[in-house]
Scaffold this motif. Sequence first.
Motif, PDB file in Angstrom:
ATOM      1  N   HIS A 191      41.554  67.917 -11.151  1.00 42.78           N
ATOM      2  CA  HIS A 191      40.283  68.635 -10.976  1.00 42.78           C
ATOM      3  C   HIS A 191      39.504  68.042  -9.810  1.00 42.78           C
ATOM      4  CE1 HIS A 191      36.994  71.155 -12.848  1.00 42.78           C
ATOM      5  NE2 HIS A 191      36.300  70.439 -11.988  1.00 42.78           N
ATOM      6  N   HIS A 193      37.412  69.660 -18.655  1.00 43.42           N
ATOM      7  CA  HIS A 193      37.361  68.613 -17.640  1.00 43.42           C
ATOM      8  C   HIS A 193      36.146  67.720 -17.868  1.00 43.42           C
ATOM      9  CE1 HIS A 193      34.683  68.337 -14.129  1.00 43.42           C
ATOM     10  NE2 HIS A 193      34.226  69.492 -14.544  1.00 43.42           N
ATOM     11  N   HIS A 201      36.974  69.335  -6.125  1.00 43.74           N
ATOM     12  CA  HIS A 201      36.348  70.439  -5.383  1.00 43.74           C
ATOM     13  C   HIS A 201      36.451  70.169  -3.890  1.00 43.74           C
ATOM     14  CE1 HIS A 201      34.784  72.346  -9.021  1.00 43.74           C
ATOM     15  NE2 HIS A 201      34.543  71.129  -9.472  1.00 43.74           N
ATOM     16  N   GLU A 224      36.230  77.466 -12.376  1.00 45.01           N
ATOM     17  CA  GLU A 224      35.664  76.698 -13.446  1.00 45.01           C
ATOM     18  C   GLU A 224      34.622  77.539 -14.172  1.00 45.01           C
ATOM     19  OE1 GLU A 224      34.493  72.931 -11.957  1.00 45.01           O
ATOM     20  OE2 GLU A 224      33.490  72.293 -13.763  1.00 45.01           O
ATOM     21  N   ASP A 236      37.089  65.005  -9.893  1.00 48.01           N
ATOM     22  CA  ASP A 236      35.915  65.877  -9.794  1.00 48.01           C
ATOM     23  C   ASP A 236      35.205  65.662  -8.443  1.00 48.01           C
ATOM     24  OD1 ASP A 236      34.292  67.946 -10.691  1.00 48.01           O
ATOM     25  OD2 ASP A 236      32.866  66.626 -11.694  1.00 48.01           O
TER      26      ASP A 236
HETATM   27 ZN   LIG Z   1      34.317  70.755 -11.474  1.00 50.18          ZN
END
Ligand SMILES: [Zn+2]
Length: 267
Positions: free
Chosen positions: A12, A157, A14, A98, A207
Amino acid sequence: MSGPTPRLIDSHCHIDDARFSADLSEVLERARRQGISMQVVPAVRRDGWQHLKDLCRQHPQLHPCYGLHPYFLAHHREADIAALDHWLSDTPCVALGECGLDYLRKDTDRLAQRKLFAAQLELAAKHQLPVVLHVNKAVEDILLMLADSDVRGGLMHAFNGSEQQAERAIARGFKLGFGGAATYTRARRLRHLLSELPLSALMIETDAPDQPPASHHGERNEPAFLRDIFAHFCTLRRESPVQLAAAFNHNARSLFALPDDPFEQHD
Ligand SMILES: [Zn+2]
């Protein structure tokens, strides 16, 4: 750690975030040098889907998910659900997300969040996709809504619930993701969960650019830091680093149907 460093999947991150736009190729290169074999990248808003799709085409180690994140509730429009349905029909992806519920802010419209989430659960069932869930102060509502849906599984997550909630999520077929937050000594509950829960239910994530590990406190997080998070998790478990990495990678690969990594080690 003895022997070669095992390769890892960041389940996970971004990497499509604007905070990476200036130096994306350096960020990806640092991840590659740290043996981060793949990254699962969930989009958060409709206006970011095309950008993520383009990025994943350019960088085959990136695997996209598409969804509408509850944090951006004010940006989403009702038509975005139909657009997502359409998008998922002809765009390859590894999950819907998400999506989820974020009750942290007191002034948020919880009902509107639940409507948006319910619609996405329906789409995930329709397109037979796992879901990538953002759950903040809302585990009970998430579990209730999952019980009511035909979604077969997914990833919660940055899991931050209780042990009992973790067990209920796992019983429902969900994996739990842990990252930088669990590297801080004050995160006693998370560290306990991470040491006790069955390995078959766990995934590792950055993350990035949020939630940096303790070793990079206050910095922009990036996928290369997964190596530090992993080293930390190794101190919390009895299994060897190779066994741990193999389990985290297996869990991510089977949930998201990711391709094999020819460089990955096995026992
Ligand atoms: Zn996220």
